[in-house]
Design a protein around this motif. Structure first.
Motif, PDB file in Angstrom:
ATOM      1  N   ASP A   1       7.735  15.356 -44.964  1.00 19.28           N
ATOM      2  CA  ASP A   1       7.897  14.095 -44.243  1.00 19.28           C
ATOM      3  C   ASP A   1       7.664  14.299 -42.742  1.00 19.28           C
ATOM      4  OD1 ASP A   1       8.484  11.387 -44.135  1.00 19.28           O
ATOM      5  OD2 ASP A   1      10.539  11.810 -43.495  1.00 19.28           O
ATOM      6  N   VAL A   2       8.206  15.383 -42.220  1.00 24.45           N
ATOM      7  CA  VAL A   2       8.003  15.681 -40.798  1.00 24.45           C
ATOM      8  C   VAL A   2       6.513  15.898 -40.514  1.00 24.45           C
ATOM      9  CG1 VAL A   2       8.375  17.445 -39.021  1.00 24.45           C
ATOM     10  CG2 VAL A   2      10.299  16.629 -40.384  1.00 24.45           C
TER      11      VAL A   2
ATOM     12  N   ARG B   1       4.052  14.619 -42.126  1.00 28.97           N
ATOM     13  CA  ARG B   1       3.372  13.307 -42.163  1.00 28.97           C
ATOM     14  C   ARG B   1       3.592  12.551 -40.852  1.00 28.97           C
ATOM     15  NH1 ARG B   1       5.381  12.355 -47.988  1.00 28.97           N
ATOM     16  NH2 ARG B   1       3.601  13.024 -49.251  1.00 28.97           N
ATOM     17  N   GLN B   2       4.823  12.640 -40.356  1.00 28.72           N
ATOM     18  CA  GLN B   2       5.116  11.968 -39.083  1.00 28.72           C
ATOM     19  C   GLN B   2       4.238  12.498 -37.968  1.00 28.72           C
ATOM     20  OE1 GLN B   2       9.086  11.817 -37.529  1.00 28.72           O
ATOM     21  NE2 GLN B   2       9.946  11.597 -39.558  1.00 28.72           N
ATOM     22  N   GLU B   3       4.076  13.807 -37.950  1.00 27.30           N
ATOM     23  CA  GLU B   3       3.330  14.421 -36.852  1.00 27.30           C
ATOM     24  C   GLU B   3       1.831  14.216 -36.981  1.00 27.30           C
ATOM     25  OE1 GLU B   3       4.177  18.522 -36.446  1.00 27.30           O
ATOM     26  OE2 GLU B   3       5.812  18.190 -35.045  1.00 27.30           O
ATOM     27  N   GLN B   4       1.346  14.335 -38.203  1.00 26.52           N
ATOM     28  CA  GLN B   4      -0.102  14.379 -38.382  1.00 26.52           C
ATOM     29  C   GLN B   4      -0.706  13.081 -38.899  1.00 26.52           C
ATOM     30  OE1 GLN B   4      -1.784  17.052 -37.419  1.00 26.52           O
ATOM     31  NE2 GLN B   4       0.040  18.250 -36.957  1.00 26.52           N
ATOM     32  N   GLY B   5       0.131  12.175 -39.352  1.00 26.07           N
ATOM     33  CA  GLY B   5      -0.396  10.920 -39.856  1.00 26.07           C
ATOM     34  C   GLY B   5      -1.084  11.054 -41.200  1.00 26.07           C
TER      35      GLY B   5
ATOM     36  N   THR C   1       7.375  28.808 -44.804  1.00 20.51           N
ATOM     37  CA  THR C   1       8.291  28.790 -43.654  1.00 20.51           C
ATOM     38  C   THR C   1       9.725  28.600 -44.127  1.00 20.51           C
ATOM     39  OG1 THR C   1       6.544  27.818 -42.329  1.00 20.51           O
ATOM     40  CG2 THR C   1       8.756  27.691 -41.423  1.00 20.51           C
TER      41      THR C   1
ATOM     42  N   GLN D   1      12.779  31.255 -43.707  1.00 17.14           N
ATOM     43  CA  GLN D   1      14.059  30.899 -43.078  1.00 17.14           C
ATOM     44  C   GLN D   1      15.221  31.309 -43.984  1.00 17.14           C
ATOM     45  OE1 GLN D   1      13.146  30.370 -39.758  1.00 17.14           O
ATOM     46  NE2 GLN D   1      14.982  29.093 -39.882  1.00 17.14           N
TER      47      GLN D   1
ATOM     48  N   VAL E   1      23.205  23.407 -40.920  1.00 22.31           N
ATOM     49  CA  VAL E   1      21.876  23.846 -40.471  1.00 22.31           C
ATOM     50  C   VAL E   1      21.947  24.580 -39.138  1.00 22.31           C
ATOM     51  CG1 VAL E   1      20.526  22.137 -41.725  1.00 22.31           C
ATOM     52  CG2 VAL E   1      21.409  21.567 -39.476  1.00 22.31           C
TER      53      VAL E   1
ATOM     54  N   ARG F   1      20.626  28.268 -38.604  1.00 22.74           N
ATOM     55  CA  ARG F   1      19.602  28.597 -37.606  1.00 22.74           C
ATOM     56  C   ARG F   1      20.073  29.729 -36.691  1.00 22.74           C
ATOM     57  NH1 ARG F   1      18.653  23.889 -35.391  1.00 22.74           N
ATOM     58  NH2 ARG F   1      19.872  24.234 -33.520  1.00 22.74           N
TER      59      ARG F   1
ATOM     60  N   ASP G   1      17.824  32.969 -36.555  1.00 25.47           N
ATOM     61  CA  ASP G   1      17.278  33.403 -35.255  1.00 25.47           C
ATOM     62  C   ASP G   1      17.747  34.808 -34.920  1.00 25.47           C
ATOM     63  OD1 ASP G   1      15.872  31.177 -34.850  1.00 25.47           O
ATOM     64  OD2 ASP G   1      17.218  30.281 -33.361  1.00 25.47           O
TER      65      ASP G   1
END
Lengths: 747, 309
Positions: B38-39, B41-45, B59, B63, B119, B123, B127
């Motif tokens: 979903d992220v 799609r938001q970024e790349q359309g 990824t 993680q 989360v 993280r 990290d």
């Protein structure tokens, strides 16, 4: 036999053991070191996709439009990606993938610090699993997932950007207006701090990696950011530029400048019907010196610029909170910009308000040695409006250059319906909207209020403020891609876009192209600004200069017996009058000849009134009201004439030893077609230099049955604007340079 | 490509020695994959293609592996992690106003399994693991030989600009106006006829603004001093000879080109620090990739089936 004067050259040109500046970096000296200094062209103001207001306009960090990309663009190493549709409407793809026409010498990326946290989260500096990644803020910053090249009309893109801008800045509540954070960072403060530091770290890393520390010294970077304090929409913006790699651990932002922080907007407010939300905060009491200059009755959440300078003093200059760095110490300056949009508005004082006391005046003078006199959003030198045949405390008709119709930052940026402006009388602008008036007032304030301290004794740079990462690129032609991302995809389509210019350079007279050398030039104000071309300008003042210096090595004489631009005339010998030498050489890459050089003097007369006068020193008188007469209207070609170089030694004929004064130089080039004129001619097909037919030709396009022609008319809707109506646009302009003043102070 | 970090520092065996005997399972929930898609799609359309989807899932797996590895290393005892655990324990406490000591709060959060789902905590740990792994490389000092090899392999990147070393005799247009070009031509003729040496010729010109003898300078530096036209004309001038007059922004010049140096790779001593930094970061990245591959081998990884669009 040719017999020329022989004068020994001053100083070494290389292998310098003891440079003329403090060496805080311990780096190797440059091959290009010159004791007589050189003009290094640079950029003190430039945004990339890391600025929230660029990102909402689809300027993309991930496409390479980031600090590294901007530096590489400025060096001529790579192109940079701009957003927008290509291949239609005569916009070739390479217009959205430009390369600089010639490399720059130095630069500082100045992204907006107030939204570093949101940018860090939304642009994956903390990884995709960051909690705030799915916030409304990120949706806005990421353009709601739209991709303009695929499926977005320019109008919709602008609307999305305008709405996002309003919500992310929140006039009255947001981070650059009333010093609160966005709800995202109110609710996730630790994540936001982490993200802010990650972005700040990347800005430092980019500056470190792109800085040439070899003896070649081909490019110099500075770690920097823009502090974007905007009380009630008034422009109090400053670029914060650090000398070397020892910088503050965390940027000091507008949010840190509030008299007191707003309580969180996430608490209070829902206390029942009729109960005012608690996050509005308190009001400033009357006569409280601790909150000067915030006027009594304002909300206490207004910004207090002293908090920026005081913290820079403590954290940077006193070295209490700096990054480890390799340099010996931290040093910093702030450079305010757009005084033309920073006049007093309602309760908000002008960007250059009267200091509260002498200490306050000294603080400002210490941290702000420079002011930006010109950039994409117009000229801040002075204002003469030919439509009204009057000026803002001036009758100088050459002040008609790149003036904006509005004093409002939002109108100039085209957000919040800001295009619906109209021409405003010069008298309605606050006089301190213009640098020349601020300089004049500085003389008066030094005389009358601050024990001789002039709070406004600034030199000048010009800048860009482009939000597209195109560092150091200011083409005055149809290649100019606008400065606000998708908003300016068609820069001649709307009043707010066509009024934007293509920006200019800051020029530093420095020994070499290294951080220490350039930074010291900025601090001592040995600088000038240009409107985008690269003429060379020398300016020295002294008391006992020879009457004719131009045919001699006046640079050596100038440094030895006088002061360069930005300096203070030394103590006056009895009976002497100040004498100046000014020389300018045209930019032989662009090839526009010079028209004239002028000295502009400001002073306080014996009655305490500020005065100004323009002296033409050399060249031709020009025609400020009709620069288009210097062109061939059908071709945009220059008419013959002009000068490759001009020089003059000049003594002030009206000098009075008891009057404080400043003198600065303005160099005018011969008139050329503005970028918008080239755009309209080449890409829209109408000629602004032919006012009789321009609108008719545009109407024909608009009435066409061909939808592409209709679109073209829409994209060029403001092409026929000129200096006679709204919006104010000069189809033909005179590019120029402005030097820092030389000041005279009576004994 | 070989794993630079491991090979350079001989750390492979040491790390392999830590492999556990018992295999574990890592399962990536469908909801997590859907969220990153979903992220994207938001970024790349658009939706990710198969390769991009694989990268997104990789990824997530990385993680999770880093998180599990951090737990094994005991990074949850780090003060930052403990503070976070105590904070989330406070969120779910029966009495949110109760003052709970940090250690106690952290213990309660772990008991409730909150450390697996928070989360921020995840993280912090991931990290930490990432930094620890990279630090294995970043704290080492590469040998001279490694630096030299890197310099040669990345020669293009570190290449210095070509330079020209010239002597110039100037006729200042501000002093001589329209006569400048003619005077410069006379000067050129005289220098050639009398075979005047460069060092002696300088005194025949106007010594203003620019020294007669210049160090080796790049075209960019020469342009700054003389202007564009001068540098363009200079390109045609042969080495070890006089030429001119060449026009600059200041007037006309008779020029002697002593030598031209082609673009060259600087010696290691001049760029050692830059190379060291770059090499170490690249090596650290490679080492991290390698370690992640090693760690993957310890797990059975279960990924949900997701259509690619």
């Amino acid at each position: 036999m040719v017999g020329f004067a022989t004068i020994t050259f001053l100083g070494a040109s290389h292998a310098v053991d003891h440079p003329a500046f403090e060496d805080t970096e311990g780096r190797v000296r440059c091959d290009n070191y010159s004791a007589q200094r050189q003009a290094f062209f640079g950029a003190t103001h430039l945004h990339t996709g890391l600025s929230f207001d660029a990102s909402i306009r689809f300027v993309s960090v991930s496409s390479g439009n980031n600090p590294r990309g901007a530096y590489q663009f400025a060096k001529g190493e790579s192109s940079i990606t701009l957003p927008g549709s290509t291949g239609i409407q005569g916009i070739p793809a390479d217009l959205r993938q430009p390369m600089i026409d010639r490399p720059l010498d130095w630069g500082a990326v100045t992204d907006h610090s107030e939204h570093f946290a949101e940018m860090g989260i939304c642009k994956n500096f903390l990884g995709p699993e960051a909690r705030g990644r799915r916030s409304l803020e990120c949706r806005m910053i990421n353009g709601h997932g739209y991709m303009p090249q695929n499926n977005l009309s320019n109008l919709l893109a602008r609307t999305l950007a305008s709405n996002a801008f309003t919500q992310l800045t929140m006039w009255g509540l947001g981070p650059i207006s009333r010093m609160t954070r966005t709800p995202l960072c109110e609710s996730k403060p630790s994540e936001c701090v982490q993200a802010e530091l990650a972005v700040w770290d990347e800005i430092q890393s980019a500056a470190r990696d792109e800085y040439d520390t070899s003896s070649e010294c081909s490019f110099t970077t500075f770690v920097a950011y823009e502090n974007t304090s905007t009380p009630l929409g008034s422009n109090w913006h400053r670029n914060v530029i650090f000398r070397n790699d020892r910088v503050v651990n965390q940027p000091i932002t507008a949010i840190d400048m509030a008299v007191s922080l707003n309580p969180s907007p996430l608490v209070g407010g829902l206390k029942g019907a009729g109960v005012a939300p608690s996050f509005i905060g308190d009001f400033v009491p009357a006569n409280d010196p601790d909150v000067y200059p915030v006027p009594a009755g304002s909300l206490v959440t207004h910004p207090l610029p002293n908090r920026l300078w005081n913290r820079l003093q403590r954290e940077c200059l006193d070295n209490e909170n700096t990054t480890p760095g390799d340099a010996t110490r931290c040093d910093v300056i702030t450079i305010p910009h757009n005084t033309n949009l920073g006049g007093a508005v309602g309760l908000v004082p002008a960007l250059f308000y009267d200091p509260f006391n002498t200490a306050d005046a000294e603080l400002r003078a210490k941290f702000e040695p420079l002011v930006e006199i010109y950039q994409d959003k117009g000229s801040s030198e002075c204002r003469w409006d030919p439509r009204f045949k009057s000026g803002t405390e001036t009758s100088d008709e050459f002040c008609n250059f790149e003036i904006l119709d509005s004093a409002s930052l939002t109108s100039a940026s085209g957000v919040g319906g800001g295009d619906e402006g109209s021409e405003t009388a010069p008298e309605d602008f606050d006089s301190r909207s213009y640098v020349r008036n601020i300089w004049k007032d500085g003389l008066e304030l030094a005389d009358t209020q601050f024990n001789g301290v002039n709070p406004f004794k600034m030199g000048v740079v010009a800048g860009s403020d482009s939000h597209t990462g195109v560092m150091g690129w200011h083409p005055e032609n149809e290649d100019w891609p606008g400065h606000l991302g998708i908003d300016d995809l068609f820069p001649v389509s709307r009043p707010s876009t066509i009024q934007n210019s293509s920006g200019g350079h800051g020029v530093a007279w420095a020994e070499e192209n290294s951080r220490d050398s350039i930074f010291e030039a900025l601090k001592r104000k040995e600088t000038y600004g240009t409107s985008g071309t690269r003429p060379i300008v020398r300016f020295f003042g002294g008391w006992d200069f020879p009457r004719k210096m131009c045919n001699t090595d006046f640079v050596e004489t100038g440094y030895r017996d006088g002061v360069p631009m930005g300096g203070d005339l030394p103590a006056r010998p009895s009976g002497a009058k100040p004498r100046f030498v000014v020389a300018a050489w045209m930019d032989d890459f662009i090839g526009t000849p010079l028209e004239q050089i002028q000295i502009i003097k400001g002073w306080v007369d014996k009655n305490g009134k500020t005065q100004e006068r323009v002296y033409r020193l050399a060249g031709d008188p020009g025609n400020p009201n009709h620069p288009e007469r210097g062109m061939f209207p059908q071709s945009c070609e220059l008419k013959p004439g002009g000068h490759e170089q001009l020089c003059k030694t000049w003594e002030d004929p009206h000098f009075r030893p008891e009057e404080r004064a400043f003198y600065y130089v303005r160099v005018l080039e011969k008139p050329v077609c503005r970028y918008s004129t080239h755009w309209c001619r080449e890409r829209i097909g109408v000629n602004p230099l032919d006012p009789k037919n321009c609108q008719a030709d545009l109407d024909i396009l608009a009435d066409s049955s061909n939808p592409l022609e209709k679109l073209r008319a829409s994209h060029g809707a403001e092409c026929c604007s000129n200096q006679e109506g709204f919006p104010y646009v000069q189809p033909v302009i005179q590019e120029r340079a402005w030097t820092s003043p030389i000041w005279y102070t009576p004994e | 490509m070989l794993v630079l970090g491991g090979l350079l520092f001989g750390a492979v065996l040491a790390w392999n020695g830590g492999l556990p005997l018992e295999r574990q399972v890592i399962e990536i929930p469908r909801s997590q994959v859907a969220a990153v898609v979903d992220v994207f799609r938001q970024e790349q359309g658009r939706s990710p293609d198969t390769g991009e989807l694989r990268e997104l899932i990789d990824t997530l797996v990385d993680q999770e592996i880093l998180f599990q590895y951090a737990l094994e290393l005991g990074l949850q005892e780090d003060p930052t992690a403990q503070r976070r655990l105590a904070l989330i324990a406070q969120f779910v406490a029966a009495n949110p106003h109760e003052s709970i000591p940090q250690a106690e709060g952290a213990r309660r959060a772990e008991e409730l399994g909150l450390h697996q789902s928070d989360v921020v905590f995840r993280r912090i740990l991931a990290d930490g693991a990432r930094r620890l792994i990279r630090a294995v490389v970043l704290t080492r000092q590469p040998t001279h030989e490694m630096l030299e090899t890197y310099r040669l392999q990345h020669a293009e990147e570190f290449m210095r600009l070509g330079t020209s070393r010239i002597t110039q005799v100037m006729v200042n247009a501000l002093a001589h106006g329209e006569q400048s070009e003619q005077l410069a031509k006379q000067l050129m003729l005289r220098i050639e006829a009398e075979q005047i040496a460069p060092a002696d010729a300088i005194a025949l010109g106007d010594a203003v603004f620019i020294p007669g003898v210049l160090p080796p300078l790049s075209n960019k530096d020469l342009e700054r001093r003389f202007g564009t036209r001068f540098v363009a004309a200079l390109q045609a001038v042969a080495e070890d000879s006089w030429a001119g007059p060449l026009r600059s922004r200041y007037g006309y010049h008779v020029v002697f080109v002593h030598e031209r140096r082609a673009p060259q790779l600087p010696p290691l001593a001049e760029i050692e620090e830059k190379i060291r930094r770059q090499l170490l970061h690249e090596a650290a990245d490679d080492w991290l990739d390698f370690r992640l591959q090693q760690l993957r081998a310890r797990y059975d990884i279960v990924i949900p089936e997701i259509p690619s669009s």
